[in-house]
Write a protein that holds these residues in place. Structure first.
Motif, PDB file in Angstrom:
ATOM      1  N   ARG A   1     -72.718  -1.431  17.201  1.00 60.39           N
ATOM      2  CA  ARG A   1     -72.350  -0.828  18.727  1.00 60.39           C
ATOM      3  C   ARG A   1     -73.475   0.318  19.121  1.00 60.39           C
ATOM      4  O   ARG A   1     -73.574   1.222  18.202  1.00 60.39           O
ATOM      5  N   PHE A   2     -74.245   0.061  20.223  1.00 62.76           N
ATOM      6  CA  PHE A   2     -75.182   1.056  20.613  1.00 62.76           C
ATOM      7  C   PHE A   2     -74.247   1.695  21.876  1.00 62.76           C
ATOM      8  O   PHE A   2     -73.902   1.116  22.550  1.00 62.76           O
ATOM      9  N   ASP A   3     -74.367   3.135  21.755  1.00 60.40           N
ATOM     10  CA  ASP A   3     -73.460   3.828  22.850  1.00 60.40           C
ATOM     11  C   ASP A   3     -74.486   4.806  23.248  1.00 60.40           C
ATOM     12  O   ASP A   3     -74.632   5.797  22.854  1.00 60.40           O
ATOM     13  N   HIS A   4     -74.979   4.505  24.772  1.00 56.82           N
ATOM     14  CA  HIS A   4     -75.773   5.444  25.649  1.00 56.82           C
ATOM     15  C   HIS A   4     -76.961   6.014  24.647  1.00 56.82           C
ATOM     16  O   HIS A   4     -77.115   7.042  24.620  1.00 56.82           O
ATOM     17  N   VAL A   5     -77.759   5.062  23.690  1.00 57.26           N
ATOM     18  CA  VAL A   5     -78.773   5.461  23.111  1.00 57.26           C
ATOM     19  C   VAL A   5     -79.874   5.449  23.897  1.00 57.26           C
ATOM     20  O   VAL A   5     -80.535   4.985  24.761  1.00 57.26           O
ATOM     21  N   HIS A   6     -80.568   6.607  23.567  1.00 57.19           N
ATOM     22  CA  HIS A   6     -81.888   6.894  24.163  1.00 57.19           C
ATOM     23  C   HIS A   6     -83.055   7.310  23.200  1.00 57.19           C
ATOM     24  O   HIS A   6     -82.803   7.971  22.036  1.00 57.19           O
ATOM     25  N   LYS A   7     -84.516   6.749  23.237  1.00 58.68           N
ATOM     26  CA  LYS A   7     -85.291   7.067  22.492  1.00 58.68           C
ATOM     27  C   LYS A   7     -86.538   7.253  23.338  1.00 58.68           C
ATOM     28  O   LYS A   7     -87.132   6.531  23.954  1.00 58.68           O
ATOM     29  N   ALA A   8     -87.191   8.601  23.081  1.00 60.31           N
ATOM     30  CA  ALA A   8     -88.479   8.885  23.761  1.00 60.31           C
ATOM     31  C   ALA A   8     -89.418   9.456  22.828  1.00 60.31           C
ATOM     32  O   ALA A   8     -89.117  10.175  21.721  1.00 60.31           O
ATOM     33  N   TYR A   9     -90.518   8.704  22.616  1.00 62.26           N
ATOM     34  CA  TYR A   9     -91.714   9.472  21.573  1.00 62.26           C
ATOM     35  C   TYR A   9     -92.304  10.543  21.869  1.00 62.26           C
ATOM     36  O   TYR A   9     -92.795  11.443  21.255  1.00 62.26           O
ATOM     37  N   ASP A  10     -92.390  10.829  23.551  1.00 63.80           N
ATOM     38  CA  ASP A  10     -92.966  12.162  23.971  1.00 63.80           C
ATOM     39  C   ASP A  10     -92.140  12.380  25.110  1.00 63.80           C
ATOM     40  O   ASP A  10     -92.342  11.887  26.309  1.00 63.80           O
ATOM     41  N   GLU A  11     -91.235  13.312  24.969  1.00 64.82           N
ATOM     42  CA  GLU A  11     -90.355  13.686  26.096  1.00 64.82           C
ATOM     43  C   GLU A  11     -91.174  14.538  27.283  1.00 64.82           C
ATOM     44  O   GLU A  11     -90.628  14.761  28.436  1.00 64.82           O
ATOM     45  N   SER A  12     -92.226  15.099  26.950  1.00 67.69           N
ATOM     46  CA  SER A  12     -92.951  15.943  28.054  1.00 67.69           C
ATOM     47  C   SER A  12     -93.867  14.726  28.690  1.00 67.69           C
ATOM     48  O   SER A  12     -94.597  15.581  29.554  1.00 67.69           O
ATOM     49  N   ALA A  13     -93.766  13.668  28.479  1.00 70.06           N
ATOM     50  CA  ALA A  13     -94.696  12.624  29.147  1.00 70.06           C
ATOM     51  C   ALA A  13     -94.351  12.749  30.634  1.00 70.06           C
ATOM     52  O   ALA A  13     -93.125  12.750  30.825  1.00 70.06           O
TER      53      ALA A  13
ATOM     54  N   SER B   1     -88.254  -4.234  19.598  1.00 70.57           N
ATOM     55  CA  SER B   1     -88.504  -3.642  18.386  1.00 70.57           C
ATOM     56  C   SER B   1     -87.846  -2.296  18.072  1.00 70.57           C
ATOM     57  O   SER B   1     -87.244  -2.153  16.921  1.00 70.57           O
ATOM     58  N   THR B   2     -88.135  -1.371  19.031  1.00 67.95           N
ATOM     59  CA  THR B   2     -87.623  -0.075  18.865  1.00 67.95           C
ATOM     60  C   THR B   2     -86.036  -0.011  18.699  1.00 67.95           C
ATOM     61  O   THR B   2     -85.437   0.705  17.993  1.00 67.95           O
ATOM     62  N   THR B   3     -85.314  -0.969  19.678  1.00 66.26           N
ATOM     63  CA  THR B   3     -84.048  -0.987  19.357  1.00 66.26           C
ATOM     64  C   THR B   3     -83.468  -1.630  18.179  1.00 66.26           C
ATOM     65  O   THR B   3     -82.492  -0.976  17.424  1.00 66.26           O
ATOM     66  N   LEU B   4     -84.016  -2.458  17.867  1.00 68.05           N
ATOM     67  CA  LEU B   4     -83.863  -3.084  16.264  1.00 68.05           C
ATOM     68  C   LEU B   4     -83.808  -2.072  15.149  1.00 68.05           C
ATOM     69  O   LEU B   4     -82.958  -1.959  14.164  1.00 68.05           O
ATOM     70  N   ARG B   5     -84.860  -1.323  14.982  1.00 65.71           N
ATOM     71  CA  ARG B   5     -85.142  -0.408  14.180  1.00 65.71           C
ATOM     72  C   ARG B   5     -84.510   0.777  14.027  1.00 65.71           C
ATOM     73  O   ARG B   5     -84.369   1.694  13.278  1.00 65.71           O
ATOM     74  N   MET B   6     -83.712   1.145  15.354  1.00 60.86           N
ATOM     75  CA  MET B   6     -82.697   2.194  15.334  1.00 60.86           C
ATOM     76  C   MET B   6     -81.656   1.809  14.576  1.00 60.86           C
ATOM     77  O   MET B   6     -80.870   2.753  14.232  1.00 60.86           O
TER      78      MET B   6
END
Length: 362
Positions: free
Chosen positions: A26-38, A78-83
């Motif tokens: 179960r993914f619950d409001h998942v966020h992934k940013a590689y560069d938050e300053s972009a 793929s990012t989702t899967l690898r998390m």
């Protein structure tokens, strides 16, 4: 290819993305940013976007199901899967495996509980096939006899004779054989979850279809919960119990059974992804019912025979070459009735009309 489920009971058991009954992942409001300053980009419908690879993603994978994740390149599949196995760490949000927050457990121990198959396979070249398959059991502390028995069992399950293959090295195998070994290795420790990232993408089309058939058989036998990332919509529709369609930023466009996704795209993005092959894909998702068939006549004696369990695409293939434009459907070796193009169209219309309408998520 025999249908995964009975053709008169379409493979479409979808609910909404918020339905967590029996969820293993179960993914619950998942966020992934590689560069938050972009700097922020413009997102869908010209709304501001965060620039994140995955932005506020929530969904679940049910126990024993095969969930296929599809979407355009760069959408975060793929990012989702690898998390899920922490090869990529989420920036925020939570991911649960059997109710346990994966971000709170040791990542190495976590990965031993989750099988992982990638396109390049990643076999150890200096180890034999048997040693590759036995990698996780050895890490789990299994003794040699138990590891050897499990290795032989898994090689047999994926269609490789242990007596012939266990002592070979990866370079002595074909691409399809290496991929089978990769699946066997991922399953060796008995993981409850299997993650697959474009697992058949590097195999030729004929080998790819053969591997898909083999994997469907293995999945039916083991009942492992599978999350599979693919760029191939046909592969997703063919293999999955449900399909998760993502757009940029891993936004959920639709989460539904394959029939629902093909017959009733929930958004223009899904319609674009499904493309012009909708009818062809629908033909592979259902079959005919006895009630659809014409009574047999003397002229049907020489008509091609097709099992009643065949999907609509297989019936169509036989109809195209049938001299009289009719085929006979058989059930348990006995003739059940005849079908022509009108009957085929009836089956296709019923398939679309009976598509559940509650599985779409915009």
């Amino acid at each position: 290819m025999a249908a995964t489920h009975a053709p008169d009971a379409p493979r479409d058991r979808a609910r909404t993305a918020g339905d967590d009954d029996g969820a293993v992942i179960r993914f619950d409001h998942v966020h992934k940013a590689y560069d938050e300053s972009a700097p922020a980009r413009r997102g869908r419908d010209d709304r501001p976007a965060t620039g994140a690879a995955v932005d506020d993603l929530s969904f679940s994978v049910r126990r024993g199901e095969l969930l296929a994740v599809v979407g355009p390149s760069g959408c975060g599949k793929s990012t989702t899967l690898r998390m899920a196995n922490r090869l990529v760490e989420p920036t925020s949000g939570r991911i649960f495996l059997d109710g346990e927050d994966v971000t709170q457990v040791d990542p190495v121990a976590l990965r031993r509980r989750i099988g992982y198959v990638i396109q390049e396979v990643g076999l150890f070249p200096h180890r034999t096939v048997g040693q590759n398959v036995g990698t996780v059991p050895r890490l789990l502390g299994w003794d040699r006899a138990r590891t050897t028995a499990r290795t032989a069992e898994l090689l047999g399950l994926v269609g490789l004779d242990p007596a012939r293959y266990a002592r070979r090295y990866p370079h002595q195998l074909s691409g399809g054989e290496r991929q089978r070994v990769g699946v066997a290795r991922a399953l060796a420790g008995g993981p409850p979850v299997l993650l697959m990232d474009e697992p058949f993408g590097a195999v030729d089309p004929v080998g790819r279809r053969r591997l898909q058939n083999e994997f469907l058989r293995v999945h039916r036998e083991l009942g492992t919960t599978v999350m599979l990332v693919t760029h191939d919509v046909d592969e997703a529709v063919r293999l999955a119990d449900r399909v998760l369609v993502l757009s940029r930023g891993a936004h959920v466009e639709q989460l539904a059974g394959p029939l629902e996704v093909v017959a009733r795209p929930a958004s223009p993005a899904v319609a674009d992804l499904v493309g012009g092959g909708r009818t062809t894909r629908l033909l592979g998702l259902g079959g005919l019912d006895r009630r659809d068939l014409w009574p047999l006549t003397a002229a049907d004696a020489d008509a091609p025979r097709v099992p009643l369990t065949a999907d609509l695409g297989e019936v169509l293939a036989e109809l195209v070459g049938a001299p009289a434009g009719r085929v006979v459907l058989t059930d348990g070796g006995r003739d059940a009735g005849a079908a022509d193009a009108t009957v085929l169209l009836t089956g296709l219309r019923r398939l679309v009309d009976h598509t559940p309408r509650d599985g779409a998520v915009a």
